[in-house]
Enzyme design. Structure first.
Site, short mmCIF file in Angstrom:
data_model
loop_
_atom_site.label_atom_id
_atom_site.label_comp_id
_atom_site.label_asym_id
_atom_site.label_seq_id
_atom_site.Cartn_x
_atom_site.Cartn_y
_atom_site.Cartn_z
N ASN A 42 31.10 16.68 50.00
CA ASN A 42 32.42 17.28 50.56
C ASN A 42 33.23 15.94 51.38
O ASN A 42 34.48 15.65 51.28
CB ASN A 42 32.05 18.35 51.39
CG ASN A 42 33.22 19.35 51.45
OD1 ASN A 42 33.91 19.44 50.46
ND2 ASN A 42 33.48 20.14 52.40
N HIS A 47 37.62 17.86 50.23
CA HIS A 47 37.46 18.99 50.38
C HIS A 47 37.80 19.95 49.20
O HIS A 47 37.22 20.83 48.63
CB HIS A 47 38.19 19.78 51.39
CG HIS A 47 37.77 19.30 52.73
ND1 HIS A 47 36.37 19.70 53.38
CD2 HIS A 47 38.20 18.35 53.75
CE1 HIS A 47 36.00 19.19 54.66
NE2 HIS A 47 37.29 18.57 54.87
N ASP A 51 35.50 22.57 47.02
CA ASP A 51 35.83 23.76 46.61
C ASP A 51 35.51 24.17 45.28
O ASP A 51 35.27 25.06 44.79
CB ASP A 51 37.23 24.16 47.01
CG ASP A 51 37.52 24.07 48.74
OD1 ASP A 51 36.65 24.38 49.37
OD2 ASP A 51 38.56 24.04 49.19
N GLU A 77 28.54 26.29 52.51
CA GLU A 77 28.18 26.01 51.11
C GLU A 77 26.83 26.97 50.79
O GLU A 77 25.88 26.62 49.90
CB GLU A 77 27.47 24.59 51.07
CG GLU A 77 26.49 24.10 51.85
CD GLU A 77 26.70 23.66 53.21
OE1 GLU A 77 25.84 23.06 53.85
OE2 GLU A 77 27.83 23.89 53.67
#
Length: 197
Positions: A42, A47, A51, A77
């Site tokens: 990440n 991000h 995602d 997560e």
């Protein structure tokens, strides 16, 4: 929200079904799945990439199980899977299949890079104590599954661990025992591990 509304109804129905002799060895499994080293990915890929990866993993989790199981986003997560009733003897095999599905899939990041990712899983079964579905509530079982997950991560990640009651398990002192930590409960034979290690 859905889990909080639906699960108590499902557990109430399941408790009634446990009264039938052919269902006595059936359990509902709570499994917490954590993506290994997700934070590093990440941070390095961004991000948005994180995602997208979470969506792909969610699809793999859903595809790896039969209809009726829940897959719920549980944290950053982490996913919580609630498996529909199955024989207690099948739980390790089913958890291993989910673990393998996550690890054997190639995921595609938004920049078209293809990666593999592994996961760690902790799980428990309901009823925790055979023949006594009221001994340990589902919220406590999810907390125990989370403890098993952290033990799996401490063991090097990319594995699964389950918890069952040990010979000296006592539901009355469980809350107090949990404050001592998982290692103490294992050492005192209040819990036992099922593991892939």
């Amino acid at each position: 929200r859905y889990l909080g509304q639906q699960l108590p109804k499902d557990l109430a129905h399941f408790r009634r079904e446990l009264n039938r002799p052919e269902n006595r060895d059936q359990v509902i499994v709570f499994a917490v799945v954590d993506l290994d080293h997700f934070k590093e990915l990440n941070d390095s890929a961004g991000h948005f990439a994180g995602d997208e990866l979470l969506k792909q993993v969610a699809n793999v989790l859903v595809a790896s199980m039969r209809f009726g199981h829940y897959v719920v986003r549980w944290g950053g997560e982490e996913f919580l899977i609630v498996f529909r009733p199955m024989p207690r003897s099948e739980t390790a095999r089913v958890v291993a299949r989910v673990h393998g599905a996550v690890g054997s899939t190639r995921y595609t990041l938004p920049n078209s890079e293809r990666i593999n990712i592994t996961c760690s899983i902790g799980f428990t079964e309901y009823p925790f104590v055979g023949g006594d579905p009221d001994a340990v509530g589902w919220e406590t079982l999810v907390n125990l599954a989370d403890s098993a997950l952290y033990a799996a991560k401490a063991a090097g990640r990319n594995c699964w661990l389950g918890l069952r009651p040990g010979a000296k398990f006592n539901s009355v002192s469980l809350r107090e025992d949990l404050l001592k930590g998982l290692d103490a409960m294992l050492d005192e034979d209040k819990l036992m591990l099922i593991n892939s290690l």
